[in-house]
Design a protein around this motif. Structure first.
Motif, PDB file in Angstrom:
ATOM      1  N   LEU A   1       0.007   3.577  24.924  1.00 24.17           N
ATOM      2  CA  LEU A   1       0.143   2.846  23.664  1.00 24.17           C
ATOM      3  C   LEU A   1       0.309   3.763  22.456  1.00 24.17           C
ATOM      4  CD1 LEU A   1      -2.719   0.289  24.336  1.00 24.17           C
ATOM      5  CD2 LEU A   1      -0.262  -0.079  24.625  1.00 24.17           C
ATOM      6  N   ALA A   2       1.015   3.229  21.465  1.00 21.81           N
ATOM      7  CA  ALA A   2       1.082   3.895  20.151  1.00 21.81           C
ATOM      8  C   ALA A   2       0.182   3.114  19.217  1.00 21.81           C
ATOM      9  CB  ALA A   2       2.514   3.870  19.634  1.00 21.81           C
ATOM     10  N   TRP A   3      -0.485   3.790  18.312  1.00 14.14           N
ATOM     11  CA  TRP A   3      -1.386   3.068  17.407  1.00 14.14           C
ATOM     12  C   TRP A   3      -1.655   3.839  16.130  1.00 14.14           C
ATOM     13  CZ3 TRP A   3      -6.102   5.754  17.096  1.00 14.14           C
ATOM     14  CH2 TRP A   3      -6.394   6.610  18.166  1.00 14.14           C
ATOM     15  N   ARG A   4      -1.981   3.065  15.133  1.00  4.80           N
ATOM     16  CA  ARG A   4      -2.319   3.651  13.834  1.00  4.80           C
ATOM     17  C   ARG A   4      -3.189   2.645  13.083  1.00  4.80           C
ATOM     18  NH1 ARG A   4      -1.349   8.056  14.474  1.00  4.80           N
ATOM     19  NH2 ARG A   4       0.826   8.455  14.120  1.00  4.80           N
TER      20      ARG A   4
ATOM     21  N   ILE B   1       1.000  -0.744  19.609  1.00  9.11           N
ATOM     22  CA  ILE B   1       2.292  -1.176  20.165  1.00  9.11           C
ATOM     23  C   ILE B   1       2.415  -0.703  21.601  1.00  9.11           C
ATOM     24  CG2 ILE B   1       4.796  -1.000  19.936  1.00  9.11           C
ATOM     25  CD1 ILE B   1       4.310  -0.424  17.047  1.00  9.11           C
TER      26      ILE B   1
ATOM     27  N   VAL C   1       3.440  -6.051  19.582  1.00  9.27           N
ATOM     28  CA  VAL C   1       2.588  -5.499  18.522  1.00  9.27           C
ATOM     29  C   VAL C   1       1.260  -6.253  18.508  1.00  9.27           C
ATOM     30  CG1 VAL C   1       2.379  -5.067  16.041  1.00  9.27           C
ATOM     31  CG2 VAL C   1       4.615  -4.966  17.144  1.00  9.27           C
TER      32      VAL C   1
ATOM     33  N   LEU D   1       2.634   2.555   2.393  1.00  8.63           N
ATOM     34  CA  LEU D   1       2.383   3.352   3.588  1.00  8.63           C
ATOM     35  C   LEU D   1       3.713   3.678   4.260  1.00  8.63           C
ATOM     36  CD1 LEU D   1      -0.662   1.620   5.322  1.00  8.63           C
ATOM     37  CD2 LEU D   1      -0.609   3.853   4.243  1.00  8.63           C
TER      38      LEU D   1
ATOM     39  N   ALA E   1      -7.148  -1.975   9.665  1.00  8.90           N
ATOM     40  CA  ALA E   1      -6.977  -2.663  10.956  1.00  8.90           C
ATOM     41  C   ALA E   1      -6.145  -1.806  11.904  1.00  8.90           C
ATOM     42  CB  ALA E   1      -6.286  -3.994  10.740  1.00  8.90           C
TER      43      ALA E   1
ATOM     44  N   GLU F   1      -2.510  -6.547  16.501  1.00  5.57           N
ATOM     45  CA  GLU F   1      -3.320  -6.136  15.360  1.00  5.57           C
ATOM     46  C   GLU F   1      -4.755  -6.543  15.646  1.00  5.57           C
ATOM     47  OE1 GLU F   1      -2.269  -7.851  11.596  1.00  5.57           O
ATOM     48  OE2 GLU F   1      -3.623  -6.542  10.511  1.00  5.57           O
TER      49      GLU F   1
ATOM     50  N   VAL G   1      -3.863   0.660   9.965  1.00 10.15           N
ATOM     51  CA  VAL G   1      -3.129   0.211   8.785  1.00 10.15           C
ATOM     52  C   VAL G   1      -4.081  -0.607   7.938  1.00 10.15           C
ATOM     53  CG1 VAL G   1      -1.177  -1.166   7.944  1.00 10.15           C
ATOM     54  CG2 VAL G   1      -0.935   0.174  10.034  1.00 10.15           C
ATOM     55  N   ASP G   2      -4.474  -0.039   6.818  1.00  7.28           N
ATOM     56  CA  ASP G   2      -5.287  -0.797   5.876  1.00  7.28           C
ATOM     57  C   ASP G   2      -6.569  -1.326   6.536  1.00  7.28           C
ATOM     58  OD1 ASP G   2      -5.581  -1.673   3.341  1.00  7.28           O
ATOM     59  OD2 ASP G   2      -4.374  -3.482   3.548  1.00  7.28           O
TER      60      ASP G   2
ATOM     61  N   ARG H   1       0.811  -1.222   0.000  1.00 10.80           N
ATOM     62  CA  ARG H   1       0.000   0.000   0.000  1.00 10.80           C
ATOM     63  C   ARG H   1       0.842   1.269   0.000  1.00 10.80           C
ATOM     64  NH1 ARG H   1      -5.408  -0.763   1.526  1.00 10.80           N
ATOM     65  NH2 ARG H   1      -5.515   1.434   0.992  1.00 10.80           N
TER      66      ARG H   1
ATOM     67  N   LEU I   1       3.545   5.168  11.739  1.00 10.87           N
ATOM     68  CA  LEU I   1       3.403   4.714  13.125  1.00 10.87           C
ATOM     69  C   LEU I   1       4.730   4.829  13.864  1.00 10.87           C
ATOM     70  CD1 LEU I   1       2.013   3.291  15.477  1.00 10.87           C
ATOM     71  CD2 LEU I   1       2.341   1.131  14.303  1.00 10.87           C
TER      72      LEU I   1
ATOM     73  N   ARG J   1       3.402  12.299  20.658  1.00 11.12           N
ATOM     74  CA  ARG J   1       2.618  11.304  21.413  1.00 11.12           C
ATOM     75  C   ARG J   1       1.122  11.603  21.321  1.00 11.12           C
ATOM     76  NH1 ARG J   1       2.257   7.160  21.816  1.00 11.12           N
ATOM     77  NH2 ARG J   1       1.430   6.951  23.922  1.00 11.12           N
TER      78      ARG J   1
ATOM     79  N   HIS K   1      -0.203   9.814  18.672  1.00 11.12           N
ATOM     80  CA  HIS K   1      -0.141   8.351  18.871  1.00 11.12           C
ATOM     81  C   HIS K   1       1.011   7.667  18.138  1.00 11.12           C
ATOM     82  CE1 HIS K   1      -4.015   9.242  20.496  1.00 11.12           C
ATOM     83  NE2 HIS K   1      -4.507   9.550  19.320  1.00 11.12           N
ATOM     84  N   PHE K   2       2.106   8.383  17.871  1.00  6.57           N
ATOM     85  CA  PHE K   2       3.265   7.728  17.263  1.00  6.57           C
ATOM     86  C   PHE K   2       3.953   6.811  18.266  1.00  6.57           C
ATOM     87  CE2 PHE K   2       3.250  11.594  14.558  1.00  6.57           C
ATOM     88  CZ  PHE K   2       3.350  11.008  13.314  1.00  6.57           C
TER      89      PHE K   2
ATOM     90  N   VAL L   1      -3.378  -1.149  14.471  1.00  9.26           N
ATOM     91  CA  VAL L   1      -2.122  -1.749  14.921  1.00  9.26           C
ATOM     92  C   VAL L   1      -1.669  -0.978  16.153  1.00  9.26           C
ATOM     93  CG1 VAL L   1       0.268  -2.252  14.312  1.00  9.26           C
ATOM     94  CG2 VAL L   1      -1.506  -2.417  12.579  1.00  9.26           C
TER      95      VAL L   1
END
Lengths: 391, 92
Positions: free
Chosen positions: B11-14, B23, B30, A19, B19, B32, B16-17, A17, A66, A89, A92-93, B21
């Motif tokens: 937490l860190a989150w993003r 951490i 990690v 990304l 879903a 998902e 992705v496609d 993708r 991320l 932060r 949310h990184f 994710v």
């Protein structure tokens, strides 16, 4: 970052993708050490201001980043570092830092923990102060860095030691290993010494020769090729790149590495490159949006189009599996993103020999050798230039 | 469980496609989330379980009891991994 099936699956999807999920941002090139192998110009030529960086971070978050690495130069020389961390932060990184740690005290370590920084990578060149300090050119730097590591550990932060190896500290890997064990932290030994960013090659003199590196490469505790695959299970591989994102995977398959596929590098001046080790300028964030550069830059797309199987020389190499060719170094050292370069070929041959391959010869060396032989066929026009037996 | 649902702030989150994710900075674990859990992650923050039960049962025409049981199960799974919590109710 553990290489799990979840991560492999994510890596595949982020590559498919496009990304940019891992981005390395150098906040400054200024530094309070003067490491002899450093590839940077430490003058400030107009770093991005706080608001400019915040704007970049917002764009990265929107585009899907991320993993964020703040590095330099020395990041703690930025007066706004904690403001930037707090802002990152809030988006949310996942944050990793690379620092010499000289300016980390207990209070700053506490703040880093409060901000949920995940990992702090710190360079240590030797457990012997004289050796370490001679490389950083700051007396007392090892002592201060070690004190900082303890502050970070006291806060429960994950610390990783990076040890770039060069002639000046080649034998130090043993004591760095022992130091890492004593501190209970992982470490990475990095044999990569790169040219300066301006193309100056003089730093390459600091590199150890492949002959000098032999004992390290033969050490089964360091080099996976020096031991049987079964003995590697569950082990942390300790040789690699101190500049990498740490997200390694077999999932990259036919692409050379993550650069331009799911990761990139941003300089303190807003220049975007596929990787910190790949001097292919793709755009500037003061003039363009990140999305514009990431998705539409011609240069980024050129890097993205490279496939291992299409490399003119390396794809034909019989010892390719022993090679850690870096496309950025191929560009810097060999002048061709798609090309082979001497250092990678030498190390691949050495690694292959260690793994038991008889007389390994890289494709580039084979080609050079063939070309010498073919040129030695008597031909009046070229004969005077043939130097049989020369390197 | 009538307190507000909250994500673990460490937490860190993003996304992705499609879903989520996530951490954890403490152990680099990690996670998902699947589609349903990702939706829950995005929309549950700051809501109470009762509010979510009302919304889900209305939007998807499922019985309140079913919606509650499913949400409780999901929340328990996320709680076990320390990804989301129900904040203790403030006593007035």
């Amino acid at each position: 970052m553990p290489n799990t099936p979840v991560m492999d699956g994510l890596i595949r999807r982020t590559v498919q993708r496009q990304l940019p999920w891992s981005v390395h941002v150098d906040l400054t090139y200024r530094c309070n050490e003067r490491c002899i192998h450093c590839y940077l110009d430490h003058e400030d030529h107009g770093e991005m201001k706080t608001q400019e960086i915040k704007n970049v971070l917002e764009q990265l978050a929107q585009t899907g980043t991320l993993f964020l690495t703040f590095s330099g130069g020395e990041i703690f020389l930025r007066a706004d570092l904690f403001e930037l961390l707090e802002f990152a932060r809030s988006l949310h990184f996942d944050i990793s830092l690379k620092t010499n740690a000289l300016l980390i005290d207990s209070e700053r370590a506490r703040k880093l923990r409060e901000l949920s920084v995940r990992k702090v990578q710190i360079s240590i060149y030797s457990a012997e102060p004289d050796v370490h300090d001679a490389i950083t050119k700051v007396r007392g730097s090892l002592e201060r860095t070690l004190a900082a590591i303890r502050f970070l550990q006291a806060e429960g932060l994950q610390v990783k030691i990076a040890c770039p190896l060069m002639k000046q500290n080649l034998t130090a890997y043993r004591n760095v290993q022992a130091l890492a064990a004593e501190l209970g932290v992982p470490y990475v030994l990095d044999m990569t010494i790169t040219p300066k960013m301006d193309g100056d090659m003089s730093l390459l003199q600091l590199r150890s020769s492949t002959k000098e590196l032999l004992p390290i490469l033969q050490d089964a505790s360091l080099n996976p090729r020096a031991c049987s695959p079964s003995s590697l299970e569950g082990e942390t591989i300790s040789m690699g790149s101190a500049t990498s994102s740490g997200i390694e995977s077999q999932a990259y398959e036919d692409i050379p590495c993550s650069a331009g596929h799911n990761s990139c590098y941003i300089s303190p001046y807003g220049d975007v490159f596929p990787c910190v080790q790949m001097p292919v300028a793709t755009g500037n964030l003061r003039k363009q949006t990140f999305e514009d550069i990431w998705f539409r830059s011609e240069e980024m797309n050129r890097v993205r189009a490279v496939r291992e199987s299409q490399l003119p020389i390396c794809s034909k190499c019989s010892i390719r599996q022993y090679c850690e060719r870096c496309p950025g170094l191929a560009q810097m050292e060999g002048g061709d993103l798609l090309g082979a370069y001497e250092r990678a070929c030498e190390l691949a041959e050495l690694n292959a020999r260690i793994a038991g391959v008889a007389n390994p010869v890289s494709a580039m060396h084979a080609e050079k050798s063939n070309s010498k032989n073919s040129r030695s066929i008597p031909a009046p026009t070229v004969a005077p230039e043939v130097r049989i037996g020369s390197n | 469980m009538s307190g507000e649902i909250t994500r673990n702030p460490k937490l860190a989150w993003r996304e992705v496609d499609g879903a989520m994710v996530i951490i954890s900075p403490e152990d680099s674990q990690v996670h998902e989330l699947n589609e349903i859990a990702s939706l829950f992650w995005k929309h549950a923050e700051g809501k109470t379980l009762d509010q979510l039960v009302e919304r889900i049962s209305a939007e998807y025409e499922v019985a309140r009891e079913t919606a509650r049981a499913d949400l409780e199960e999901l929340l328990a799974a996320l709680g076990e991994k320390q990804l989301m919590f129900v904040a203790p109710e403030e006593k007035g």
